[in-house]
Write a protein that holds these residues in place. Structure first.
Motif, PDB file in Angstrom:
ATOM      1  N   TYR A 208       3.118  -0.936 -11.936  1.00  0.00           N
ATOM      2  CA  TYR A 208       3.324   0.500 -12.106  1.00  0.00           C
ATOM      3  C   TYR A 208       2.787   0.917 -13.485  1.00  0.00           C
ATOM      4  N   SER A 209       1.466   0.919 -13.596  1.00  0.00           N
ATOM      5  CA  SER A 209       0.863   1.215 -14.896  1.00  0.00           C
ATOM      6  C   SER A 209      -0.598   1.621 -14.721  1.00  0.00           C
ATOM      7  N   PHE A 210      -1.100   2.512 -15.632  1.00  0.00           N
ATOM      8  CA  PHE A 210      -2.529   2.833 -15.663  1.00  0.00           C
ATOM      9  C   PHE A 210      -3.340   1.660 -16.204  1.00  0.00           C
ATOM     10  N   GLY A 211      -2.653   0.672 -16.788  1.00  0.00           N
ATOM     11  CA  GLY A 211      -3.348  -0.468 -17.341  1.00  0.00           C
ATOM     12  C   GLY A 211      -3.632  -1.565 -16.345  1.00  0.00           C
ATOM     13  N   ARG A 212      -3.441  -1.274 -15.054  1.00  0.00           N
ATOM     14  CA  ARG A 212      -3.734  -2.271 -14.033  1.00  0.00           C
ATOM     15  C   ARG A 212      -5.216  -2.632 -14.051  1.00  0.00           C
ATOM     16  N   THR A 213      -5.527  -3.930 -14.034  1.00  0.00           N
ATOM     17  CA  THR A 213      -6.923  -4.371 -14.106  1.00  0.00           C
ATOM     18  C   THR A 213      -7.490  -4.593 -12.709  1.00  0.00           C
ATOM     19  N   ASP A 214      -8.811  -4.749 -12.640  1.00  0.00           N
ATOM     20  CA  ASP A 214      -9.448  -5.077 -11.360  1.00  0.00           C
ATOM     21  C   ASP A 214      -8.926  -6.400 -10.821  1.00  0.00           C
ATOM     22  N   LYS A 215      -8.675  -7.338 -11.715  1.00  0.00           N
ATOM     23  CA  LYS A 215      -8.147  -8.642 -11.302  1.00  0.00           C
ATOM     24  C   LYS A 215      -6.763  -8.483 -10.674  1.00  0.00           C
ATOM     25  N   THR A 216      -5.951  -7.641 -11.282  1.00  0.00           N
ATOM     26  CA  THR A 216      -4.609  -7.390 -10.741  1.00  0.00           C
ATOM     27  C   THR A 216      -4.706  -6.734  -9.368  1.00  0.00           C
ATOM     28  N   ASN A 217      -5.587  -5.729  -9.225  1.00  0.00           N
ATOM     29  CA  ASN A 217      -5.746  -5.044  -7.939  1.00  0.00           C
ATOM     30  C   ASN A 217      -6.224  -6.007  -6.857  1.00  0.00           C
ATOM     31  N   ALA A 218      -7.139  -6.915  -7.209  1.00  0.00           N
ATOM     32  CA  ALA A 218      -7.637  -7.886  -6.232  1.00  0.00           C
ATOM     33  C   ALA A 218      -6.516  -8.808  -5.784  1.00  0.00           C
ATOM     34  N   LEU A 219      -5.692  -9.222  -6.748  1.00  0.00           N
ATOM     35  CA  LEU A 219      -4.553 -10.085  -6.402  1.00  0.00           C
ATOM     36  C   LEU A 219      -3.566  -9.360  -5.495  1.00  0.00           C
ATOM     37  N   LEU A 220      -3.336  -8.092  -5.757  1.00  0.00           N
ATOM     38  CA  LEU A 220      -2.424  -7.302  -4.918  1.00  0.00           C
ATOM     39  C   LEU A 220      -2.974  -7.169  -3.501  1.00  0.00           C
ATOM     40  N   ILE A 221      -4.285  -6.986  -3.379  1.00  0.00           N
ATOM     41  CA  ILE A 221      -4.888  -6.853  -2.050  1.00  0.00           C
ATOM     42  C   ILE A 221      -4.756  -8.164  -1.280  1.00  0.00           C
ATOM     43  N   ARG A 222      -5.033  -9.301  -1.962  1.00  0.00           N
ATOM     44  CA  ARG A 222      -4.886 -10.586  -1.293  1.00  0.00           C
ATOM     45  C   ARG A 222      -3.443 -10.825  -0.865  1.00  0.00           C
ATOM     46  N   SER A 223      -2.515 -10.464  -1.715  1.00  0.00           N
ATOM     47  CA  SER A 223      -1.095 -10.630  -1.394  1.00  0.00           C
ATOM     48  C   SER A 223      -0.706  -9.766  -0.202  1.00  0.00           C
ATOM     49  N   MET A 224      -1.206  -8.531  -0.189  1.00  0.00           N
ATOM     50  CA  MET A 224      -0.891  -7.624   0.905  1.00  0.00           C
ATOM     51  C   MET A 224      -1.406  -8.170   2.227  1.00  0.00           C
ATOM     52  N   ARG A 225      -2.626  -8.678   2.230  1.00  0.00           N
ATOM     53  CA  ARG A 225      -3.201  -9.228   3.463  1.00  0.00           C
ATOM     54  C   ARG A 225      -2.432 -10.459   3.925  1.00  0.00           C
ATOM     55  N   LEU A 226      -2.030 -11.293   2.976  1.00  0.00           N
ATOM     56  CA  LEU A 226      -1.306 -12.504   3.320  1.00  0.00           C
ATOM     57  C   LEU A 226       0.081 -12.175   3.891  1.00  0.00           C
ATOM     58  N   LEU A 227       0.769 -11.217   3.253  1.00  0.00           N
ATOM     59  CA  LEU A 227       2.148 -10.899   3.637  1.00  0.00           C
ATOM     60  C   LEU A 227       2.215  -9.990   4.867  1.00  0.00           C
ATOM     61  N   TYR A 228       1.330  -9.024   4.959  1.00  0.00           N
ATOM     62  CA  TYR A 228       1.499  -7.962   5.949  1.00  0.00           C
ATOM     63  C   TYR A 228       0.328  -7.777   6.894  1.00  0.00           C
ATOM     64  N   GLY A 229      -0.739  -8.544   6.761  1.00  0.00           N
ATOM     65  CA  GLY A 229      -1.945  -8.271   7.542  1.00  0.00           C
ATOM     66  C   GLY A 229      -2.077  -9.047   8.837  1.00  0.00           C
ATOM     67  N   ARG A 230      -1.114  -9.865   9.151  1.00  0.00           N
ATOM     68  CA  ARG A 230      -1.219 -10.655  10.367  1.00  0.00           C
ATOM     69  C   ARG A 230      -0.583  -9.952  11.554  1.00  0.00           C
ATOM     70  N   GLY A 231      -1.072 -10.263  12.761  1.00  0.00           N
ATOM     71  CA  GLY A 231      -0.443  -9.755  13.977  1.00  0.00           C
ATOM     72  C   GLY A 231      -1.101  -8.551  14.576  1.00  0.00           C
ATOM     73  N   ALA A 232      -2.139  -7.998  13.925  1.00  0.00           N
ATOM     74  CA  ALA A 232      -2.824  -6.835  14.498  1.00  0.00           C
ATOM     75  C   ALA A 232      -3.636  -7.246  15.713  1.00  0.00           C
ATOM     76  N   PRO A 233      -3.727  -6.407  16.751  1.00  0.00           N
ATOM     77  CA  PRO A 233      -4.537  -6.759  17.931  1.00  0.00           C
ATOM     78  C   PRO A 233      -6.014  -6.886  17.570  1.00  0.00           C
ATOM     79  N   LYS A 234      -6.697  -7.848  18.185  1.00  0.00           N
ATOM     80  CA  LYS A 234      -8.121  -8.048  17.931  1.00  0.00           C
ATOM     81  C   LYS A 234      -8.946  -6.968  18.576  1.00  0.00           C
ATOM     82  N   ARG A 235     -10.007  -6.557  17.882  1.00  0.00           N
ATOM     83  CA  ARG A 235     -10.881  -5.511  18.430  1.00  0.00           C
ATOM     84  C   ARG A 235     -12.147  -6.151  18.992  1.00  0.00           C
TER      85      ARG A 235
END
Length: 504
Positions: A477-504
């Motif tokens: 929760y900061s304007f000082g978030r780095t690109d590295k931090t954002n990339a880590l958050l995206i990877r975490s989000m995909r790992l935690l919440y990205g599974r189970g979607a129907p295949k297209r």
């Protein structure tokens, strides 16, 4: 002693509300009418008292509420006699009403700390450094507008729970039962003499309107759907939240395997006790065709044995609100005019103030006697081919308060399918006596809940607190978030919440 022209009709004389017996018209007593300025003053005074009451904490409030409970029980004869004289109900019915009331008062006083007190809640992986807690804080001042049919039990479903939650309460009892309301207020003051935590205002509809506009933090209303809508509209002007408990057109279903003796006895008591003036009382009965004839015979015999009267031990008393006689008469007349048959009583039963039992069969489903709340000792009985049809008909009104099902095998299944806030299985009204169960309706029966944990929370605001225990290596929760931090958050989000979607 004065006698009103129509027994039970409240009158207003020289600034006083005169309460009279619905059986005889004899004056029971009088209270001063509260004008709008005094209503506002009562709310302001209650607000100051609410700070002290909330400051007592759960333990302090519990001790006071349990003392009030004990005082009510010790003076049981006094209040049941007053309820008989002012409301008209037999003293045995008044005693039962008081029994259930003090049970709820006891439950609310003892459970409030556990239900509403601070507790830790999981913060989750995203906020692993956060200590999260939840508590429920009192609103401040709750306005309660009560009914006349159960002048203690029904308003106390709001009053007791609001007080246990830490609120002050300003109570407007029905103009038909102001003395019962005053008795509750006076006895509370005996155990809480320091501040006006629970106070009363008295009068008709204009007094209730003044309370709604007086700056309370919530309105709890019990009454007709039409009046409930007016309360909501008025409260909307100040965004005052409301709890609305209106009437019902409660069904009772009798399955092919039901205990017919039990079902018949329960239906008559549910529909006719208290003169049928019970919002959760049975008004419609749907019976499986396989047992329709024997059930109807048992129901008819049971209903014919019920006799109203003024005596303290009568089966039930008079119509408390005289104007309700016109509604009952209209419903019965309409049902008979449209082809219905009276197997018990009939149009002659509505002679007032005591209405005799009425059981109607072959009444069209779109008639007033089936679609509108009658609020009298009447029952309509209909034959259905199966329980699917029974459920369909049960749900075919705008109301959704209570219901009952008599079935040995399918009771729970059928109960779940009925559109109602509460359903009793192989009994009637039993949910009202279980303090842990919430009470309220859907549709034209209103919304919000009294009783149970939901009833306690109804008179609070949830307060969420998130305390950082230690800083994380990367600040989310900061304007000082780095690109590295954002990339880590995206990877975490995909790992935690990205599974189970129907295949297209």
């Amino acid at each position: 002693m004065t006698v009103t022209e129509r027994p039970g009709t409240p009158t207003f004389t020289d600034g006083f509300l005169v309460s009279s017996s619905p059986a005889t018209g004899a004056e029971v007593g009088r209270v001063a009418v509260t004008d709008p300025d005094d209503v506002r003053a009562a709310v302001a005074t209650a607000r100051a008292a609410s700070t002290w009451w909330a400051g007592l904490g759960f333990g302090g409030r519990r001790a006071r509420l349990l003392a009030w409970r004990a005082l009510i029980v010790q003076r049981l004869d006094e209040i049941t006699d007053l309820m008989h004289r002012e409301n008209g109900k037999p003293t045995d019915d008044a005693m039962l009403e008081l029994l259930i009331t003090v049970h709820h008062l006891d439950w609310a006083a003892k459970k409030a700390a556990k239900v509403l007190g601070p507790r830790r809640v999981p913060s989750g992986m995203l906020s692993s450094n956060i200590a999260a807690s939840l508590e429920y804080q009192p609103l401040g001042v709750v306005g309660v507008i009560g009914p006349w049919n159960y002048p203690v039990f029904t308003p106390m479903g709001s009053i007791a729970y609001a007080l246990a939650a830490g609120n002050a309460v300003v109570f407007k009892p029905s103009e038909y039962t102001p003395l019962v309301g005053k008795w509750l207020i006076d006895t509370f003051a005996e155990v809480v003499p320091e501040y006006p935590v629970f106070t009363g205002i008295f009068g008709g509809g204009e007094t209730g309107a003044a309370l709604t506009a007086a700056g309370v933090d919530k309105i709890a209303f019990t009454g007709s759907t039409a009046t409930g809508k007016k309360i909501m509209a008025a409260a909307a002007n100040t965004l005052t939240p409301v709890l609305i408990e209106c009437g019902g057109k409660d069904p009772l279903l009798v399955d092919a395997d039901a205990d017919l003796d039990a079902a018949a006895e329960a239906a008559v008591w549910s529909g006719m006790s208290n003169g049928g003036q019970t919002c959760i009382g049975t008004e419609r009965i749907y019976v499986h065709e396989a047992v329709y004839e024997p059930f109807l015979a048992k129901l008819t015999a049971t209903a014919k044995a019920v006799t109203p009267g003024e005596a303290v031990d009568a089966a039930y008393g008079p119509a408390t609100m005289p104007s309700q006689l016109d509604v009952i008469r209209r419903h019965v007349d309409d049902a008979l005019a449209r082809g219905g048959t009276a197997v018990v009583g009939g149009a002659e039963s509505v002679s007032g103030p005591f209405v005799g039992p009425v059981v109607l069969t072959d009444v069209p489903e779109d008639s007033a006697a089936v679609q509108e709340e009658t609020f009298g000792p009447t029952l309509t009985v209909s034959k259905v081919r199966d329980m699917d049809e029974a459920v369909e008909r049960a749900n075919a009104t705008s109301y959704g308060l209570g219901a009952s099902v008599f079935s040995k095998r399918r009771g729970i299944e059928l109960a779940r399918r009925i559109r109602s806030g509460m359903t009793a299985v192989n009994s009637v009204l039993s949910f009202a006596g279980v303090a842990a169960l919430p009470f309220g309706g859907v549709g034209d029966s209103g919304f919000g809940r009294i009783h149970g944990e939901d009833g306690l929370r109804e008179f609070t605001r949830p307060k969420s607190i998130a305390r950082q225990r230690y800083p994380l290596p990367m600040s989310i929760y900061s304007f000082g978030r780095t690109d590295k931090t954002n990339a880590l958050l995206i990877r975490s989000m995909r790992l935690l919440y990205g599974r189970g979607a129907p295949k297209r």
